[in-house]
Write a protein that holds these residues in place. Structure first.
Motif, short mmCIF file in Angstrom:
data_model
loop_
_atom_site.label_atom_id
_atom_site.label_comp_id
_atom_site.label_asym_id
_atom_site.label_seq_id
_atom_site.Cartn_x
_atom_site.Cartn_y
_atom_site.Cartn_z
N ASP A 1 0.56 -1.53 0.13
CA ASP A 1 -0.23 0.22 0.27
C ASP A 1 0.60 1.10 -0.19
N VAL A 2 0.82 1.78 -1.10
CA VAL A 2 1.44 3.31 -1.16
C VAL A 2 1.51 3.82 0.24
N ASN A 3 0.01 4.39 0.68
CA ASN A 3 0.13 5.34 2.15
C ASN A 3 0.41 4.69 3.18
N HIS A 4 0.98 3.73 3.10
CA HIS A 4 1.12 2.50 4.75
C HIS A 4 2.59 2.21 4.52
N TRP A 5 3.06 2.93 5.82
CA TRP A 5 4.47 2.78 6.53
C TRP A 5 5.06 1.83 7.44
N GLU A 6 5.11 1.23 7.46
CA GLU A 6 5.87 0.16 7.77
C GLU A 6 6.25 0.41 9.32
N PRO A 7 6.25 -0.35 10.49
CA PRO A 7 6.56 0.61 11.90
C PRO A 7 7.46 -0.23 11.99
N ASP A 8 8.35 -0.56 11.33
CA ASP A 8 9.86 -1.51 12.22
C ASP A 8 11.12 -1.21 10.60
N SER A 9 10.53 0.63 9.75
CA SER A 9 10.85 0.63 8.70
C SER A 9 12.54 1.60 9.01
N GLN A 10 13.17 1.45 8.42
CA GLN A 10 14.45 2.48 8.71
C GLN A 10 15.06 3.22 8.39
N ALA A 11 15.57 4.21 8.63
CA ALA A 11 16.11 5.21 7.79
C ALA A 11 17.20 4.84 6.70
N GLY A 12 16.81 4.84 5.23
CA GLY A 12 17.70 4.55 4.49
C GLY A 12 17.24 5.18 2.74
N TYR A 13 17.91 4.75 1.92
CA TYR A 13 17.62 4.94 0.79
C TYR A 13 15.83 4.93 0.11
N ARG A 14 15.86 3.92 0.83
CA ARG A 14 15.12 3.28 0.34
C ARG A 14 13.34 3.91 0.71
N ALA A 15 13.33 4.09 1.74
CA ALA A 15 13.15 4.78 3.24
C ALA A 15 12.63 6.55 1.76
N ASP A 16 13.41 7.05 2.41
CA ASP A 16 13.93 8.18 1.08
C ASP A 16 13.13 8.37 -0.40
N THR A 17 13.32 7.50 -0.69
CA THR A 17 12.37 7.49 -1.95
C THR A 17 11.27 7.34 -1.62
N ARG A 18 10.54 6.37 -0.58
CA ARG A 18 8.92 6.41 -0.68
C ARG A 18 8.57 7.95 -0.06
N TRP A 19 9.33 8.19 1.61
CA TRP A 19 8.91 10.01 1.28
C TRP A 19 9.12 10.51 0.31
N SER A 20 10.08 10.64 -0.21
CA SER A 20 9.88 11.69 -1.19
C SER A 20 8.90 11.76 -2.38
N ALA A 21 8.98 10.59 -2.86
CA ALA A 21 7.42 10.31 -4.04
C ALA A 21 6.81 11.18 -3.49
N LEU A 22 5.51 10.24 -1.88
CA LEU A 22 4.81 11.14 -1.43
C LEU A 22 4.75 12.83 -1.78
N CYS A 23 5.49 12.77 -0.92
CA CYS A 23 5.99 14.56 -1.40
C CYS A 23 5.66 15.29 -2.52
N ALA A 24 6.37 14.02 -3.42
CA ALA A 24 5.56 14.63 -5.10
C ALA A 24 4.77 14.58 -5.38
N PHE A 25 3.69 13.28 -5.20
CA PHE A 25 2.56 13.61 -5.53
C PHE A 25 1.33 14.59 -5.24
N LEU A 26 2.20 14.98 -3.75
CA LEU A 26 1.27 15.98 -2.94
C LEU A 26 1.92 16.84 -3.88
N LYS A 27 3.10 17.58 -4.04
CA LYS A 27 3.31 18.78 -4.93
C LYS A 27 3.02 19.08 -5.99
N GLU A 28 2.55 18.05 -7.24
CA GLU A 28 1.54 17.70 -7.95
C GLU A 28 0.40 18.55 -8.56
#
Length: 610
Positions: free
Chosen positions: A378-405
């Motif tokens: 689910d694109v809006n689901h954030w896994e509770p055990d997620s760690q900071a990293g490039y994949r998490a940054d990718t998800r977050w930046s893409a979700l923000c980009a969707f709102l920006k558009e």
């Protein structure tokens, strides 16, 4: 008895070679790259030195090659000519499956002169780089950079392996060695990357590592070299000063450019080429600057390839794709989509990836290697055990980009009757009079940017460097804050918040002026220095004694009596009208017009505008 040639590593080591193909036994054991010369027994012709140049038949090996008989069409959608004819001839080929067979059919076809020249140039850059810098030292630089926690954001799973492969690739450097390896790399590059639903990332990457190294492998490694020089200010085996650091950075980027162009010349797009295109764009944004046309064009190229590969479609519906590759393609889409929105807003230009024509998809937060067979996230689901990293940054930046558009679209339609019903955020009716919600958000953004500036030595490169974050987030935030403070009607901050904001602006200016985050000659220096000069003038005017002009303005901060007409400041109106020409352009033009604000000019009328 037929005389059989020894491979280059065995020949140079003067060891017996069993002539195995494609790799002899000795090279297979030692890990050396097994290459056989095209004309191993041909003696050099004694003649004029002028005839022994780069393209001499006697001295240079053939860069012979392959070219598909017609261009690879890539993804063809439902409105394409192929889709129409597919209904007419259901069993006919519609373009998406012809790629591998075309490549095999054309294995013996001659390469066009333009591609041959391109590869010769790439071979020359390769020779220039490896005769100027130690390959082993460059590999150590990349590995040191990786140990710091940094990496290439999209090519992350392959960088270390590519570095090790390239470091063992060039075992011989006699005459024309660069052309010999250029041909070997090109022949590997022409091979399609094969996979099925059961493939894993190890079998996939084995097709472009070690003996199978391709031009894309070279491109990933030297993209990492260029990026590592940015985050590593001192590496004595390669450079000790900025003057020594910069040529290596540019030369590595140049070889990455040629390696990419050679790969694209085959007209057979694949996942690896898309990864290289994205990382090449990021390198150009670092080296040339975020407002550079080179970076803008490179981003356009990678967006075009995304559509050509069909990665804007729902990737989970494609048959025969292994889970790790679906996640890799989702990561590519998310990062490219996010970059498109960030650059478009920063430069005030239209975005080029419209979500109406894309299936929005982002990867999970797990690493590609750890991904299970389950790929439905689910694109809006954030896994509770997620760690900071490039994949998490990718998800977050893409979700923000969707709102920006979405916000971008609202801005274009803000005069439409339905716009206010769709808005979830407060509309910015006038750039010169920002609302309090916008001002508070800008204050939070500035505080975060100042914090990362102060903690820069403790941070790891997240794929976009500190200067990128300062330019894309710090400058717009500072600009909104200055506009609010220059307008008496919006100067309603409390004393504590105003003091904190002024401290943040002061730190921001000081760090730029003393050269800790950007220096003269850096690609974004002109933009940041122009902005900080304007901010500094504002700070000076804020702490200075009020001038007669400012005293005159203060008289009209409160509503005048009913029988007195409101004061009309023509200079301020002219400035505001000029600034409103481009609401979202926070580039040099914004700061240049902001510097012309009457309040800042009043501080010192003799100071020319920037």
């Amino acid at each position: 008895m037929l005389r059989r040639p020894a491979c280059e590593p065995c020949r140079k080591s003067k060891l017996a070679c069993d002539h195995g193909l494609p790799v002899c036994s000795r090279c297979s054991t030692s890990g050396a790259i097994c290459i056989y010369r095209t004309t191993p027994f041909k003696r050099k012709r004694v003649g004029s030195p002028a005839k022994s140049g780069l393209h001499s038949r006697d001295s240079s090996p053939s860069l012979g090659a392959r070219r598909p008989p017609y261009p690879n069409p890539g993804f063809l959608g439902s409105s394409s000519h192929a889709a129409i004819f597919k209904h007419i001839t259901p069993d006919g080929d519609h373009g998406s499956t012809a790629h591998a067979s075309d490549l095999a059919w054309s294995a013996t076809q001659p390469q066009v002169a333009g591609d041959n020249h391109l590869m010769s140039q790439g071979a020359d850059i390769l020779k220039q780089l490896l005769t100027s810098y130690s390959l082993a030292a460059m590999k150590d630089l990349v590995m040191f950079w990786l140990l710091k926690g940094a990496n290439l954001a999209l090519a992350e799973p392959f960088v270390a392996q590519c570095a090790k492969s390239v470091s063992h690739l060039f075992t011989t450097q006699d005459e024309n060695w660069n052309l010999v390896y250029a041909r070997h790399l090109f022949q590997n590059t022409a091979q399609p990357l094969v996979f099925d639903a059961d493939s894993d990332i190890h079998s996939f990457s084995a097709q472009f590592l070690a003996h199978n190294s391709r031009w894309e492998t070279i491109a990933i490694f030297f993209a990492a070299v260029s990026r590592a020089t940015i985050d590593t200010s001192f590496f004595p085996s390669l450079y000790a000063t900025e003057e020594e650091q910069y040529p290596l950075r540019r030369l590595a980027m140049k070889l990455c450019d040629f390696a990419l162009e050679i790969s694209l010349s085959l007209d057979c797009l694949n996942d690896l080429q898309l990864i290289v295109q994205y990382e090449n764009f990021i390198v150009h944004s670092y080296v040339d600057g975020d407002q550079s046309y080179h970076a803008w064009r490179k981003l356009g190229d990678v967006i075009s390839s995304t559509f050509a590969l069909g990665y804007h479609e729902n990737l989970e519906t494609k048959p025969g794709i292994p889970p790790f590759l679906i996640e890799l393609r989702k990561t590519a889409f998310a990062r490219i989509y996010s970059a498109d929105k960030n650059i478009a807003i920063f430069l005030g230009r239209p975005p080029r990836m419209n979500k109406r024509f894309c299936h929005f998809q982002i990867p999970s937060c797990r690493t590609i290697i750890d991904d299970s067979t389950e790929t439905h996230h689910d694109v809006n689901h954030w896994e509770p055990d997620s760690q900071a990293g490039y994949r998490a940054d990718t998800r977050w930046s893409a979700l923000c980009a969707f709102l920006k558009e979405e916000i971008w679209e609202l801005l274009q339609d803000k005069h439409h009757a339905s716009c206010s019903q769709r808005a979830r955020l407060l509309l910015l009716h006038s750039l010169t009079e920002p609302d309090m919600a916008i001002i508070e958000t800008a204050g939070q953004m500035l505080a975060l940017v100042v914090e990362i500036i102060l903690l820069r030595d403790q941070l790891t490169n997240s794929g976009t460097g500190l200067i990128w974050k300062v330019a894309h987030y710090g400058l717009p935030a500072a600009g909104i804050i200055l506009l609010s403070m220059l307008n008496p009607r919006t100067m309603s901050q409390t004393g504590s918040s105003r003091t904190k904001t002024l401290q943040g602006l002061s730190v921001f200016v000081a760090e730029v002026q003393i050269g800790t985050i950007v220096r003269p000659g850096d690609p974004n220096y002109a933009l940041l220095s122009k902005a900080t000069q304007t901010i500094q003038r504002f700070l000076d005017s804020f702490h200075a004694e009020p001038t007669p002009h400012q005293q005159h303005q203060k008289q009209y901060q409160h509503p005048p009596p009913r029988d007195v007409a409101p004061h009309h400041d023509e200079a301020s109106d002219d400035w505001a009208a000029f600034l409103e020409q481009d609401t979202w352009d926070f580039e040099a033009g914004f700061w240049q017009s902001l510097a012309d604000h009457p309040s800042l000019l009043a501080l010192d009328p003799d100071v020319p505008s920037l």
